[in-house]
Motif scaffolding. Structure first.
Motif, mmCIF file in Angstrom:
data_model
loop_
_atom_site.group_PDB
_atom_site.id
_atom_site.type_symbol
_atom_site.label_atom_id
_atom_site.label_comp_id
_atom_site.label_asym_id
_atom_site.label_seq_id
_atom_site.Cartn_x
_atom_site.Cartn_y
_atom_site.Cartn_z
ATOM 1 N N ARG A 4 -6.556 49.564 35.814
ATOM 2 C CA ARG A 4 -5.881 50.602 35.029
ATOM 3 C C ARG A 4 -5.029 51.512 35.915
ATOM 4 O O ARG A 4 -4.073 52.115 35.438
ATOM 5 C CB ARG A 4 -6.902 51.451 34.290
ATOM 6 N N LEU A 5 -5.369 51.597 37.156
ATOM 7 C CA LEU A 5 -4.670 52.507 38.060
ATOM 8 C C LEU A 5 -3.252 52.018 38.378
ATOM 9 O O LEU A 5 -2.318 52.820 38.442
ATOM 10 C CB LEU A 5 -5.477 52.671 39.359
ATOM 11 N N VAL A 6 -3.054 50.747 38.552
ATOM 12 C CA VAL A 6 -1.747 50.197 38.904
ATOM 13 C C VAL A 6 -0.710 50.482 37.811
ATOM 14 O O VAL A 6 0.380 50.983 38.106
ATOM 15 C CB VAL A 6 -1.847 48.688 39.222
ATOM 16 N N PRO A 7 -0.974 50.194 36.540
ATOM 17 C CA PRO A 7 0.024 50.511 35.511
ATOM 18 C C PRO A 7 0.307 52.001 35.394
ATOM 19 O O PRO A 7 1.453 52.413 35.177
ATOM 20 C CB PRO A 7 -0.569 49.969 34.209
ATOM 21 N N VAL A 8 -0.705 52.832 35.569
ATOM 22 C CA VAL A 8 -0.507 54.283 35.487
ATOM 23 C C VAL A 8 0.394 54.750 36.626
ATOM 24 O O VAL A 8 1.317 55.548 36.420
ATOM 25 C CB VAL A 8 -1.864 55.027 35.508
ATOM 26 N N VAL A 9 0.165 54.238 37.815
ATOM 27 C CA VAL A 9 0.991 54.612 38.963
ATOM 28 C C VAL A 9 2.419 54.120 38.756
ATOM 29 O O VAL A 9 3.388 54.846 39.017
ATOM 30 C CB VAL A 9 0.399 54.046 40.272
#
Length: 91
Positions: A4-9
């Motif tokens: 989830r962190l990659v798309p948010v970044v």
């Protein structure tokens, strides 16, 4: 969690870059304003170059011959030669 962190970044980075495109120093509006100012300055430079060329030609004429001096004395100062009559016509 890292999935989830990659798309948010990436979305945050996209928002920052998109904000810079529209509101930053190199924004579309700012670039178009600078292009307009550049064109206006080019016109002013061309006018100044023409004025400089005219002045250079006048200086060259003043250095080379006396005809321009006599013409300026007559037109700007109203001077006349001996045995001449000066007639001024008002418009």
């Amino acid at each position: 969690m890292s999935n989830r962190l990659v798309p948010v970044v990436l979305i945050a980075l996209l928002l920052v870059l998109h904000g810079q495109l529209w509101f930053g120093r190199g924004s579309v509006r700012n670039v178009s304003k600078l292009q307009y100012q550049l064109e206006a300055q080019k016109v002013k430079n061309a006018q100044a170059a023409l004025a400089n060329d005219r002045l250079s030609a006048e200086i060259r004429d003043l250095k080379e011959g006396l005809e321009i001096v006599e013409e300026k004395a007559r037109s700007e100062l109203g001077m006349v030669k001996n045995n001449e009559i000066f007639v001024q016509i008002a418009r």
